[in-house]
Design an enzyme around this catalytic site. Sequence first.
Site, PDB file in Angstrom:
ATOM      1  N   GLU B 261       0.820  -1.206   0.000  1.00  0.00           N
ATOM      2  CA  GLU B 261       0.000   0.000   0.000  1.00  0.00           C
ATOM      3  C   GLU B 261       0.861   1.266   0.000  1.00  0.00           C
ATOM      4  O   GLU B 261       0.447   2.309  -0.520  1.00  0.00           O
ATOM      5  CB  GLU B 261      -0.917  -0.015   1.230  1.00  0.00           C
ATOM      6  CG  GLU B 261      -2.247   0.662   1.020  1.00  0.00           C
ATOM      7  CD  GLU B 261      -3.241   0.339   2.127  1.00  0.00           C
ATOM      8  OE1 GLU B 261      -2.908   0.536   3.309  1.00  0.00           O
ATOM      9  OE2 GLU B 261      -4.356  -0.104   1.811  1.00  0.00           O
ATOM     10  N   HIS B 282       7.624 -27.067   0.098  1.00  0.00           N
ATOM     11  CA  HIS B 282       6.849 -28.069  -0.625  1.00  0.00           C
ATOM     12  C   HIS B 282       5.744 -27.422  -1.454  1.00  0.00           C
ATOM     13  O   HIS B 282       4.734 -28.046  -1.743  1.00  0.00           O
ATOM     14  CB  HIS B 282       6.267 -29.074   0.364  1.00  0.00           C
ATOM     15  CG  HIS B 282       7.336 -29.799   1.109  1.00  0.00           C
ATOM     16  ND1 HIS B 282       7.797 -31.038   0.748  1.00  0.00           N
ATOM     17  CD2 HIS B 282       8.102 -29.415   2.165  1.00  0.00           C
ATOM     18  CE1 HIS B 282       8.770 -31.411   1.559  1.00  0.00           C
ATOM     19  NE2 HIS B 282       8.983 -30.446   2.434  1.00  0.00           N
ATOM     20  N   LYS B 393     -14.020   1.884  -3.477  1.00  0.00           N
ATOM     21  CA  LYS B 393     -14.944   2.264  -2.393  1.00  0.00           C
ATOM     22  C   LYS B 393     -16.168   2.986  -2.951  1.00  0.00           C
ATOM     23  O   LYS B 393     -17.298   2.721  -2.544  1.00  0.00           O
ATOM     24  CB  LYS B 393     -14.243   3.181  -1.391  1.00  0.00           C
ATOM     25  CG  LYS B 393     -13.209   2.500  -0.520  1.00  0.00           C
ATOM     26  CD  LYS B 393     -12.702   3.492   0.533  1.00  0.00           C
ATOM     27  CE  LYS B 393     -11.440   2.990   1.201  1.00  0.00           C
ATOM     28  NZ  LYS B 393     -10.825   4.020   2.060  1.00  0.00           N
TER      29      LYS B 393
END
Lengths: 427, 427
Positions: B261, B282, B393
């Site tokens: 961010e 793995h 938003k």
Amino acid sequence: MVELDYGCALGDVREQWERIENDLRRAHERLLEDKEAGVIGFLDLPFGNTKNVKELVQKKRSFTDELVLIGIGGSSLGAECAVCSLGKAQGFYVMDNVDPDKTVKVLKTIDPERTCFTVISKSGSTTETIANFMAVHPVIKSKEQLVIITDPERGFLRSYAQNNGIDTLPVPPNVPGRFSVLSPVGLFPMAYMGVDVDKVLEGAKKALELCMIEKLEDNPAWIITALHYLHLLNGKNIAVMMPYAERLSLFVSWWRQLWAESLGKEGKGQTPVKAIGTVDQHSQIQLYNDGPKDKIITLMVVEDMEDDIALAPLSEEFSHLAGKTLSQVLKASYQGTAGALVKNGVPVLVVKLSRLDEEHLGSLFIIYECATALLGYLLGINPFDQPGVEEGKRLTHGILGRKGYEEKAQEAMDIAKRCTSSSLRML
Amino acid sequence: MVELDYGCALGDVREQWERIENDLRRAHERLLEDKEAGVIGFLDLPFGNTKNVKELVQKKRSFTDELVLIGIGGSSLGAECAVCSLGKAQGFYVMDNVDPDKTVKVLKTIDPERTCFTVISKSGSTTETIANFMAVHPVIKSKEQLVIITDPERGFLRSYAQNNGIDTLPVPPNVPGRFSVLSPVGLFPMAYMGVDVDKVLEGAKKALELCMIEKLEDNPAWIITALHYLHLLNGKNIAVMMPYAERLSLFVSWWRQLWAESLGKEGKGQTPVKAIGTVDQHSQIQLYNDGPKDKIITLMVVEDMEDDIALAPLSEEFSHLAGKTLSQVLKASYQGTAGALVKNGVPVLVVKLSRLDEEHLGSLFIIYECATALLGYLLGINPFDQPGVEEGKRLTHGILGRKGYEEKAQEAMDIAKRCTSSSLRML
């Protein structure tokens, strides 16, 4: 319902998209040839018989209530994904890491006399798995509590099981761990925890039919493969998978191994990144929207969520939320985020599930396995091996003093010396 | 002890390394100027007074035993990291996501009468946080159970707290959420859960002294900044952080927000990737060793692990493991993996902690915050804003029917239509 929306996923590869079908057909034919030749086994797993698995579950369930899965990577992620995403995780524990914090926490939680210990390793000698087995086997009261899932003939765990009369299930030799979720590796722990494994296979079978259709627009694996391949060629070296459902978190972990270990070789590959909506809107979305254009993003959304909860009124300012459910806010957030990504020119693929159940999960497993294999062929690499993990294992053996690895011990020490040659002690 | 080993991290940027110090000095001066001007506040936090926080904890602890933190991103990750990595998570719950599965699970687990609900949002109007607050506030029996942590003057939560007589703590206006872990945002939940917050700040203070030394080899933040900057310029658009300790998992989540961010803007930035050793050996190590050379990797290792467990003998084949502890196997795996990565030409930075405690964690917080800020200045972007999250938003507000966002609702629908214009229904 499982739906794949890719109208906003093409971006700047639309032209290449029109021409990719023949390449996919060749990769597809290669896949079928390898299947016929018996080299790869994962395509046969949806048609497997679950009788042995279910009988063994019944036997173990008659005197145990909890399951400890000792296994790592392909030996744990598939079962963990299914058990947790289907809400069956109560009494299910995974010992994958050799972190004492994790292992000791499990040992403190379980009742060792009422626990079924399932040791899973294809090779039969995975260091972490053997180490965790060595850490816990003093608390195992009887061999009846044990299940070993490993190669049908070879390896340490196979001979250990034979010598000690321990119940076993086989890992098909032509199925690498990360493709083994629909084999006993995934099915035994799932069935023990109450997952309907026949439905998982049923969903896989239905989806596999679609993955056999030789037409781009009708084949989900082809679509996923083509999009990731073309964007990768176009410089997008990162593939994000971001479900708007916490329960799918472990599906991403499963996919992340499949994608990285199958495709990351010979300097090629695409780095898989796990993100969770909406949490990562407040962590990663700034970067995805406004950072480098180096990503293709798959959003996942589940339409019917169980246990939804309504929002009580709080204030006039938030009257638009009152009366809505939490999952409505979740879905609106997914739509808003998808919209912003699309406006910013980020390719967005959407996987929509009507609900999260056995069939849907089974279909996702096989679709992503097919897509991974096809992408490997397109990239010109073998998606079924993992040569790049061997050297780390050899050096680790050396450090742990395993016989025959004395030179590796020295080499590891020399490298460690180089790494500490520039060092800052801070505290 | 906290140690930074970077002898194997330079790789092909050794030449640039010799010339980077002046750039760092300029970025450092800029940081100090912005601090003096009061524009950025995070450097002041280690010197904060914890009296208010501790008094409020004492008050709430007198009649509650558990904490529900309602907050997301920078409002939750720091506290969650500290509480969990220091082993204090018993009775600690985070409601970040608006996933009903998560929220309902917490509500089913807690005793709502004995729970302190702490609502944290810098702006005071974060959709997820308000939605979760609306979902749970019917079960809150008394306003005494509430704590609100938000801007000292502005926003919905501030006026709500004032109007309803709810206890509050302030988020300093010049500290963005992701830099706020050492403010009451992180400190109140930590202190409630039994973390010694004075020691956290003490560690941060000590490390901050080092971060003020204007010499590359002596300044941990400069070293971290320089390595990531130079490798990024050199095409490594991915930064992996891989602790060999499950408890540090949430430190990586905290760092991942900070890095993404702060730095992901104006087409710049570096994608942070979370990995855990040994599990991801793995899963991801094949790719890291043998895939594209697009990564710089930070490994973390903790020397003294609590609750270690010894391995009982199992078979001659694994006699080299018998008698060793699980954490010895963990550390050998880290060394083996580091060795293989180095042999493959991957730049590897190692952060070593003697143990995982308050002081060490505090030092890591401030070092990585400084490094992030400096890297932002070097990249020529503002590391303290997040403009790229706003459009998502707005679209979400539109979809949720918030007044004033009607056009955004239409826009979101149009984009959704485009995305489903190419679609495959699979099941």
